[in-house]
Design a protein around this motif. Structure first.
Motif, PDB file in Angstrom:
ATOM      1  N   ALA A  16       2.838  -5.398   2.410  1.00 11.24           N
ATOM      2  CA  ALA A  16       3.992  -5.058   3.241  1.00 11.24           C
ATOM      3  C   ALA A  16       3.643  -4.031   4.313  1.00 11.24           C
ATOM      4  N   VAL A  17       2.717  -3.128   4.016  1.00 12.45           N
ATOM      5  CA  VAL A  17       2.346  -2.092   4.987  1.00 12.45           C
ATOM      6  C   VAL A  17       1.752  -2.706   6.250  1.00 12.45           C
ATOM      7  N   VAL A  18       1.061  -3.829   6.110  1.00  2.37           N
ATOM      8  CA  VAL A  18       0.449  -4.475   7.275  1.00  2.37           C
ATOM      9  C   VAL A  18       1.532  -5.063   8.175  1.00  2.37           C
ATOM     10  N   CYS A  19       2.541  -5.682   7.559  1.00  2.00           N
ATOM     11  CA  CYS A  19       3.648  -6.226   8.352  1.00  2.00           C
ATOM     12  C   CYS A  19       4.407  -5.101   9.043  1.00  2.00           C
ATOM     13  N   ARG A  20       4.598  -3.998   8.348  1.00  5.47           N
ATOM     14  CA  ARG A  20       5.286  -2.856   8.962  1.00  5.47           C
ATOM     15  C   ARG A  20       4.550  -2.390  10.210  1.00  5.47           C
ATOM     16  N   GLU A  21       3.227  -2.276  10.131  1.00  2.00           N
ATOM     17  CA  GLU A  21       2.444  -1.831  11.286  1.00  2.00           C
ATOM     18  C   GLU A  21       2.479  -2.865  12.408  1.00  2.00           C
ATOM     19  N   LEU A  22       2.510  -4.138  12.060  1.00  8.51           N
ATOM     20  CA  LEU A  22       2.624  -5.202  13.069  1.00  8.51           C
ATOM     21  C   LEU A  22       3.959  -5.093  13.794  1.00  8.51           C
ATOM     22  N   LEU A  23       5.039  -4.908  13.052  1.00  8.06           N
ATOM     23  CA  LEU A  23       6.364  -4.787  13.657  1.00  8.06           C
ATOM     24  C   LEU A  23       6.448  -3.571  14.570  1.00  8.06           C
ATOM     25  N   ARG A  24       5.879  -2.466  14.146  1.00  8.71           N
ATOM     26  CA  ARG A  24       5.907  -1.251  14.972  1.00  8.71           C
ATOM     27  C   ARG A  24       5.147  -1.459  16.274  1.00  8.71           C
ATOM     28  N   ALA A  25       4.011  -2.146  16.205  1.00  7.99           N
ATOM     29  CA  ALA A  25       3.234  -2.406  17.415  1.00  7.99           C
ATOM     30  C   ALA A  25       3.988  -3.330  18.362  1.00  7.99           C
ATOM     31  N   LEU A  26       4.621  -4.359  17.824  1.00  8.44           N
ATOM     32  CA  LEU A  26       5.361  -5.303  18.661  1.00  8.44           C
ATOM     33  C   LEU A  26       6.605  -4.664  19.279  1.00  8.44           C
ATOM     34  N   GLU A  27       7.287  -3.820  18.515  1.00  3.57           N
ATOM     35  CA  GLU A  27       8.466  -3.121  19.039  1.00  3.57           C
ATOM     36  C   GLU A  27       8.079  -2.220  20.206  1.00  3.57           C
ATOM     37  N   ALA A  28       6.886  -1.642  20.152  1.00  2.46           N
ATOM     38  CA  ALA A  28       6.438  -0.715  21.203  1.00  2.46           C
ATOM     39  C   ALA A  28       5.774  -1.430  22.378  1.00  2.46           C
ATOM     40  N   ASP A  29       5.456  -2.712  22.239  1.00  3.31           N
ATOM     41  CA  ASP A  29       4.715  -3.443  23.258  1.00  3.31           C
ATOM     42  C   ASP A  29       5.657  -3.944  24.354  1.00  3.31           C
ATOM     43  N   ALA A  30       5.486  -3.452  25.559  1.00  2.00           N
ATOM     44  CA  ALA A  30       6.374  -3.804  26.676  1.00  2.00           C
ATOM     45  C   ALA A  30       6.272  -5.277  27.065  1.00  2.00           C
ATOM     46  N   ARG A  31       5.194  -5.945  26.665  1.00  2.00           N
ATOM     47  CA  ARG A  31       5.035  -7.365  26.994  1.00  2.00           C
ATOM     48  C   ARG A  31       5.926  -8.261  26.138  1.00  2.00           C
ATOM     49  N   VAL A  32       6.406  -7.726  25.025  1.00  9.37           N
ATOM     50  CA  VAL A  32       7.237  -8.494  24.097  1.00  9.37           C
ATOM     51  C   VAL A  32       8.706  -8.309  24.462  1.00  9.37           C
ATOM     52  N   ALA A  33       9.375  -9.409  24.782  1.00 10.88           N
ATOM     53  CA  ALA A  33      10.783  -9.351  25.172  1.00 10.88           C
ATOM     54  C   ALA A  33      11.714  -9.530  23.985  1.00 10.88           C
ATOM     55  N   ARG A  34      11.363 -10.420  23.091  1.00  8.14           N
ATOM     56  CA  ARG A  34      12.232 -10.728  21.956  1.00  8.14           C
ATOM     57  C   ARG A  34      11.380 -11.060  20.739  1.00  8.14           C
ATOM     58  N   LEU A  35      11.792 -10.508  19.601  1.00  6.55           N
ATOM     59  CA  LEU A  35      11.094 -10.755  18.347  1.00  6.55           C
ATOM     60  C   LEU A  35      12.126 -11.132  17.293  1.00  6.55           C
ATOM     61  N   HIS A  36      11.893 -12.246  16.621  1.00  3.83           N
ATOM     62  CA  HIS A  36      12.748 -12.676  15.522  1.00  3.83           C
ATOM     63  C   HIS A  36      12.024 -12.382  14.217  1.00  3.83           C
ATOM     64  N   PHE A  37      12.734 -11.794  13.270  1.00  5.69           N
ATOM     65  CA  PHE A  37      12.123 -11.348  12.018  1.00  5.69           C
ATOM     66  C   PHE A  37      12.869 -11.954  10.838  1.00  5.69           C
ATOM     67  N   VAL A  38      12.078 -12.499   9.889  1.00  4.86           N
ATOM     68  CA  VAL A  38      12.657 -13.089   8.684  1.00  4.86           C
ATOM     69  C   VAL A  38      11.918 -12.538   7.468  1.00  4.86           C
ATOM     70  N   ALA A  39      12.662 -12.013   6.526  1.00 10.07           N
ATOM     71  CA  ALA A  39      12.091 -11.526   5.269  1.00 10.07           C
ATOM     72  C   ALA A  39      12.552 -12.440   4.141  1.00 10.07           C
ATOM     73  N   SER A  40      11.618 -13.003   3.406  1.00 12.56           N
ATOM     74  CA  SER A  40      11.996 -13.847   2.269  1.00 12.56           C
ATOM     75  C   SER A  40      12.603 -12.978   1.174  1.00 12.56           C
ATOM     76  N   GLU A  41      13.303 -13.606   0.265  1.00 10.41           N
ATOM     77  CA  GLU A  41      13.922 -12.874  -0.842  1.00 10.41           C
ATOM     78  C   GLU A  41      12.857 -12.162  -1.676  1.00 10.41           C
ATOM     79  N   ASN A  42      11.754 -12.852  -1.928  1.00  9.07           N
ATOM     80  CA  ASN A  42      10.689 -12.249  -2.736  1.00  9.07           C
ATOM     81  C   ASN A  42      10.013 -11.084  -2.022  1.00  9.07           C
ATOM     82  N   SER A  43      10.012 -11.108  -0.707  1.00 14.25           N
ATOM     83  CA  SER A  43       9.358 -10.021   0.031  1.00 14.25           C
ATOM     84  C   SER A  43      10.100  -8.701  -0.156  1.00 14.25           C
ATOM     85  N   LEU A  44      11.413  -8.772  -0.379  1.00 14.75           N
ATOM     86  CA  LEU A  44      12.201  -7.552  -0.518  1.00 14.75           C
ATOM     87  C   LEU A  44      11.745  -6.724  -1.712  1.00 14.75           C
ATOM     88  N   ARG A  45      11.365  -7.402  -2.788  1.00 12.88           N
ATOM     89  CA  ARG A  45      10.865  -6.676  -3.962  1.00 12.88           C
ATOM     90  C   ARG A  45       9.520  -6.033  -3.662  1.00 12.88           C
TER      91      ARG A  45
END
Length: 199
Positions: A16-45
């Motif tokens: 999960a830590v790797v996905c968190r770092e990926l999301l943070r990088a994409l949120e900060a990247d000015a080249r990215v206009a829109r990001l859709h995120f889906v978390a599976s039920e099992n990922s929440l645990r």
């Protein structure tokens, strides 16, 4: 460069830590206009156990440390979401980490969740699909499913950290892996380590 639209999914494998770092990088990247995120039920645990973040409510804000400005979260049961249609513009999809169950669904065309359906759409539209698989050791079923996915157009990008950059902790290791994933889809990051053996 045109504004980038991507989909990121997290499933119930460790990392999960790797996905968190990926999301943070994409949120900060000015080249990215829109990001859709889906978390599976099992990922929440897994997120709760590995990051101490619980629940689906305000999940993105908890992962990012701030309110998202360009990320939309979808339920994995919402098969009517925009990313479930090939007509919706997208530059690709990253599943990080990708569990063996999710891999199996994608490799065999089940499309039985929003994650699997969005991946299926990504493949049929010939867009980049990176499956950051996380399992060890692999059995023959895993290997066959990876082969099927590659034959359909996916890229298998195992969650394997690098050590030559001498990371000081697991967060740096996760961030550097996330940067490698982003470089692979054409979004190189300024903080990425570049191997220079002659220096």
């Amino acid at each position: 460069m045109e504004a980038v639209h991507l989909t990121v999914a997290i499933t119930g494998a460790s990392g999960a830590v790797v996905c968190r770092e990926l999301l943070r990088a994409l949120e900060a990247d000015a080249r990215v206009a829109r990001l859709h995120f889906v978390a599976s039920e099992n990922s929440l645990r897994v997120i709760a156990e590995e990051l101490g973040v619980s629940g689906r409510t305000n999940l993105l804000e908890k992962l990012l440390g701030t309110a998202p400005t360009k990320i939309t979260q979808h339920s994995d049961t919402d098969i009517g979401a925009a990313i479930a249609s090939g007509s919706y513009p997208s530059h690709g999809m990253i599943i990080l980490p990708c569990s063996m169950g999710t891999l199996a669904a994608i490799a065999n065309g089940l499309a039985n969740s929003l994650i699997a359906r969005a991946a299926d759409v990504t493949l049929k539209e010939r867009r980049s699909l990176l499956l950051c698989v996380r399992e060890t050791p692999f059995n023959r079923i895993h290997l066959r499913n990876m082969t099927l996915a590659v034959e359909a157009g996916a890229i298998i990008f195992p969650v394997i950290p690098a050590f030559y950059n001498k990371p000081v902790d697991s967060t740096e290791m996760a961030a550097q892996f996330a940067f490698r994933v982003l470089a692979h889809i054409g979004l190189p990051q300024p903080g990425a380590y570049v191997w220079k053996p002659d220096e």
